[in-house]
Design a protein around this motif. Structure first.
Motif, PDB file in Angstrom:
ATOM      1  N   ILE A   1       0.859  -1.177   0.000  1.00 22.12           N
ATOM      2  CA  ILE A   1       0.000   0.000   0.000  1.00 22.12           C
ATOM      3  C   ILE A   1       0.897   1.229   0.000  1.00 22.12           C
ATOM      4  CG2 ILE A   1      -1.747   1.317   1.258  1.00 22.12           C
ATOM      5  CD1 ILE A   1      -2.756  -1.298   2.425  1.00 22.12           C
ATOM      6  N   SER A   2       0.636   2.141  -0.929  1.00 21.73           N
ATOM      7  CA  SER A   2       1.448   3.359  -1.053  1.00 21.73           C
ATOM      8  C   SER A   2       0.524   4.567  -1.076  1.00 21.73           C
ATOM      9  CB  SER A   2       2.307   3.315  -2.324  1.00 21.73           C
ATOM     10  OG  SER A   2       3.015   4.524  -2.493  1.00 21.73           O
ATOM     11  N   ARG A   3       0.874   5.579  -0.286  1.00 15.24           N
ATOM     12  CA  ARG A   3       0.090   6.821  -0.220  1.00 15.24           C
ATOM     13  C   ARG A   3       1.008   7.997  -0.531  1.00 15.24           C
ATOM     14  NH1 ARG A   3      -2.109   3.711   4.001  1.00 15.24           N
ATOM     15  NH2 ARG A   3      -4.396   3.550   3.973  1.00 15.24           N
TER      16      ARG A   3
ATOM     17  N   GLY B   1      -2.358  12.228  -2.747  1.00 15.87           N
ATOM     18  CA  GLY B   1      -3.612  11.837  -2.133  1.00 15.87           C
ATOM     19  C   GLY B   1      -4.203  10.564  -2.696  1.00 15.87           C
ATOM     20  N   HIS B   2      -3.682  10.060  -3.831  1.00 11.58           N
ATOM     21  CA  HIS B   2      -4.142   8.785  -4.376  1.00 11.58           C
ATOM     22  C   HIS B   2      -3.564   7.637  -3.541  1.00 11.58           C
ATOM     23  CE1 HIS B   2      -5.347  11.417  -7.516  1.00 11.58           C
ATOM     24  NE2 HIS B   2      -4.141  11.531  -8.074  1.00 11.58           N
ATOM     25  N   ILE B   3      -4.177   6.472  -3.662  1.00 11.22           N
ATOM     26  CA  ILE B   3      -3.715   5.270  -2.960  1.00 11.22           C
ATOM     27  C   ILE B   3      -3.409   4.198  -4.004  1.00 11.22           C
ATOM     28  CG2 ILE B   3      -4.264   3.475  -1.282  1.00 11.22           C
ATOM     29  CD1 ILE B   3      -6.166   5.399   0.076  1.00 11.22           C
ATOM     30  N   TYR B   4      -2.205   3.682  -3.971  1.00  6.02           N
ATOM     31  CA  TYR B   4      -1.804   2.587  -4.858  1.00  6.02           C
ATOM     32  C   TYR B   4      -1.609   1.347  -3.999  1.00  6.02           C
ATOM     33  CZ  TYR B   4      -0.913   6.382  -8.152  1.00  6.02           C
ATOM     34  OH  TYR B   4      -1.042   7.472  -8.957  1.00  6.02           O
TER      35      TYR B   4
ATOM     36  N   GLY C   1      -4.759   6.590   8.990  1.00  5.70           N
ATOM     37  CA  GLY C   1      -5.687   7.329   8.147  1.00  5.70           C
ATOM     38  C   GLY C   1      -6.739   8.112   8.891  1.00  5.70           C
TER      39      GLY C   1
ATOM     40  N   ALA D   1     -10.905   8.055  -2.289  1.00  9.83           N
ATOM     41  CA  ALA D   1     -10.221   7.558  -1.083  1.00  9.83           C
ATOM     42  C   ALA D   1     -10.869   8.080   0.192  1.00  9.83           C
ATOM     43  CB  ALA D   1      -8.743   7.951  -1.127  1.00  9.83           C
ATOM     44  N   SER D   2     -11.334   9.339   0.177  1.00  8.96           N
ATOM     45  CA  SER D   2     -11.933   9.910   1.383  1.00  8.96           C
ATOM     46  C   SER D   2     -13.331   9.365   1.660  1.00  8.96           C
ATOM     47  CB  SER D   2     -11.991  11.439   1.261  1.00  8.96           C
ATOM     48  OG  SER D   2     -12.774  11.816   0.140  1.00  8.96           O
TER      49      SER D   2
ATOM     50  N   LYS E   1      -7.957  10.083  -5.452  1.00 10.10           N
ATOM     51  CA  LYS E   1      -8.040  10.921  -4.258  1.00 10.10           C
ATOM     52  C   LYS E   1      -9.483  11.216  -3.862  1.00 10.10           C
ATOM     53  CE  LYS E   1      -6.658  15.505  -2.617  1.00 10.10           C
ATOM     54  NZ  LYS E   1      -5.917  16.744  -2.952  1.00 10.10           N
TER      55      LYS E   1
ATOM     56  N   GLN F   1     -10.349   2.130   5.555  1.00  8.95           N
ATOM     57  CA  GLN F   1      -9.063   2.559   5.042  1.00  8.95           C
ATOM     58  C   GLN F   1      -8.201   1.322   4.767  1.00  8.95           C
ATOM     59  OE1 GLN F   1      -7.899   5.607   4.175  1.00  8.95           O
ATOM     60  NE2 GLN F   1     -10.028   6.281   4.502  1.00  8.95           N
TER      61      GLN F   1
END
Length: 521
Positions: free
Chosen positions: A40-42, A46-49, A454, A68-69, A65, A74
């Motif tokens: 998991i990369s942030r 603001g995107h999540i990979y 998160g 994600a919110s 992004k 999370q």
């Protein structure tokens, strides 16, 4: 050379890439995929990979992004989820991925479940018990490091040891990732313990098992049972420094001490030489100062005792006076006795015949001689006794006796200094252990780890945490504390009291979390 003629259509790289993209999007559309979250990369965008995986394949995924919110959960590594989205491609890297629009939990991940089961099993055997953990030596001579010889970890450890207190470091090279990493680490720990203290390779006083951060798969070798058992069986105190501060493995629980980072392990194992030298200098100054005060106090006491003692002539004055009195009395007694005897002789002379007179005179002369001899002997004995008494008193007042008392005092002072040093060392060790325990307790009660997953803390303009949305006016200034910093925000709507009707969530402004986000407290 002639060109080969062909009727196969030619495509540019962009044409073939975007054609594949359209084909995959048309063929799959929206799909639901069940799998375990891996990497998991942030990034700052603001995107999540992330990676969705099972036991045979890995599918890359991305959460934009804006989505994600709004996720119900999370993403966390090791969590098994059901993700909904569409399959597409990323032409820039010739890879396919899933754009995730929704995510919900599906159960504990396989790796996390296996890890928890293994943790319970080893804990039941007592491998994690605190009473079996060993104390670290205050100043080791040799440090053994089990890690990769080519990574940045060993360079960081060597650099920090060189800065604090240069010591002999022995490295046992191992792989810290892959199928054989667990066995190699276990062999490294047992190999260091098997070294002969007098052998060509010195036996370490402290062991450090170190590796940099990574995903749960990268660190899985340090969760293997062989590694945990080797760490628990180690007769040499062992420091675990695997991953970053938020990472944890089973070797952390079996080790005698857990360090947050490899650099932190070097700081725990080795004291600062300058601080030790400063402490020794300080104790030396205190010892010298105490010795000077002790000698000064003894000198003052000696002078006071000397001043209280009478002078030698005063000690002899009374015996001398008694002797003179006795001598004068003896002379008068002899004169008186002679006169008395002469008077008696004169009184008897008329009544005595010459023969009797001669006989009495002879007898009196003998008696007088006897008495005189006895008096002389008595006088000699009395003078000898007085002389012996005087010599005995004089022997107790010699400087040698005073030096002997001073020597005994110095020996007592040396013993007290050693006891003080041992007591100080024990107190320092106790306070350090207590400080480490308080630091661990503080970390376990801190909300910073929760923010790192998160969550956020929302505060008003006075800095007080908000516990509900009620009473927050429109346009109110807020500050939102996240895991990596704090951002300012302004509410776009407010309410005087909580409403029961469900409101449609609004899309947050770019770079800012949603207004009214709940607090952790």
């Amino acid at each position: 050379m002639s060109e080969t003629q062909s009727n196969i259509a030619e495509f540019s790289v962009s044409e073939i890439s975007f054609s594949i993209k359209r084909t995959m999007e048309d063929a799959f559309g929206y799909v639901r995929v069940r799998g375990e979250l891996g990497r998991i990369s942030r990034p700052g965008s603001g995107h999540i990979y992330l990676d969705l995986k099972d036991d045979r394949a890995v599918l890359s995924g991305v959460v934009w992004k804006g989505v994600a919110s709004k996720l119900k959960i999370q993403p966390e590594q090791g969590l098994e989820v059901i993700a909904t989205g569409k399959i597409t491609t990323f032409p820039g890297q010739s890879k396919y991925q899933m754009v995730i629009d929704a995510m919900e939990p599906a159960g504990a991940g396989a790796l996390m479940a296996l890890l928890e089961e293994r943790k319970k099993k080893l804990a039941a055997e007592g491998l994690f018990a605190d009473d079996r953990k060993k104390r670290l030596p205050p100043l080791p001579r040799v440090i053994g490091v089990v890690t990769s010889p080519t990574g940045a970890v060993i360079r960081d450890i060597l650099h920090r040891i060189e800065d604090r207190f240069p010591l002999h470091v022995v490295v046992w090279p191992v792989r810290v990732q892959g199928e054989t990493s667990g066995a190699e680490v276990a062999n490294g720990i047992r190999g260091f313990n098997a070294l002969d203290p007098d052998g060509p390779v010195p036996r370490p006083d402290v062991l450090i098992v170190a590796r940099g951060g990574g995903s749960i798969e990268d660190l899985w070798g340090f969760n293997e049972e062989a590694v945990v058992r080797a760490a628990a069986e180690s007769q040499i105190p062992l420091i675990s420094a695997v991953g970053h501060e938020t990472d944890w493995t089973l070797i952390d629980l079996a080790a005698d001490v857990r360090a947050p980072t490899p650099t932190g392990a070097a700081e725990i194992a080795v004291p600062v030489k300058a601080e030790l030298m400063s402490m020794v200098d300080d104790r030396s100054r205190r010892l010298n100062s105490g010795l000077v005060r002790f000698v000064t106090s003894r000198r003052t006491e000696l002078r006071a005792a000397s001043a209280a003692l009478p002078a030698p002539q005063d000690l002899l004055a009374l015996p001398r006076q008694k002797f003179d009195t006795a001598a004068n009395g003896l002379e008068r007694a002899l004169i008186y006795s002679t006169r008395t005897h002469r008077t008696n002789w004169q009184n008897l002379a008329g009544r005595l015949s010459p023969h009797l007179l001669q006989r009495l005179s002879s007898k009196a002369r003998q008696d007088l001689q006897t008495v005189s001899e006895r008096q002389q002997r008595a006088l000699s004995v009395a003078v000898g006794q007085k002389r012996q008494s005087f010599l005995a008193i004089e022997s107790r007042l010699t400087p040698a006796r005073l030096r002997q008392q001073t020597t005994l005092g110095m020996e007592r002072l040396s013993g007290l200094a050693e006891r003080l040093d041992r007591a100080y060392t024990a107190r320092l060790t106790h306070d350090k252990s207590r400080l480490d325990g308080l630091q661990k307790l503080l970390k376990s009660l801190s909300y910073k780890d929760v923010l790192a997953r998160g969550y956020a803390v929302v505060r008003d303009d006075t800095g007080q945490p908000l516990r509900s949305a009620g009473g927050v006016a429109s346009g109110a200034a807020l500050s939102i504390e996240l895991g990596d910093g704090t951002v300012d925000a302004v509410t776009v709507s407010g309410s005087a009291a909580p409403k029961k009707a469900k409101q449609k969530p609004k899309k947050p402004a770019e770079g800012k979390p949603e207004a009214g986000q709940g607090s952790l407290f």
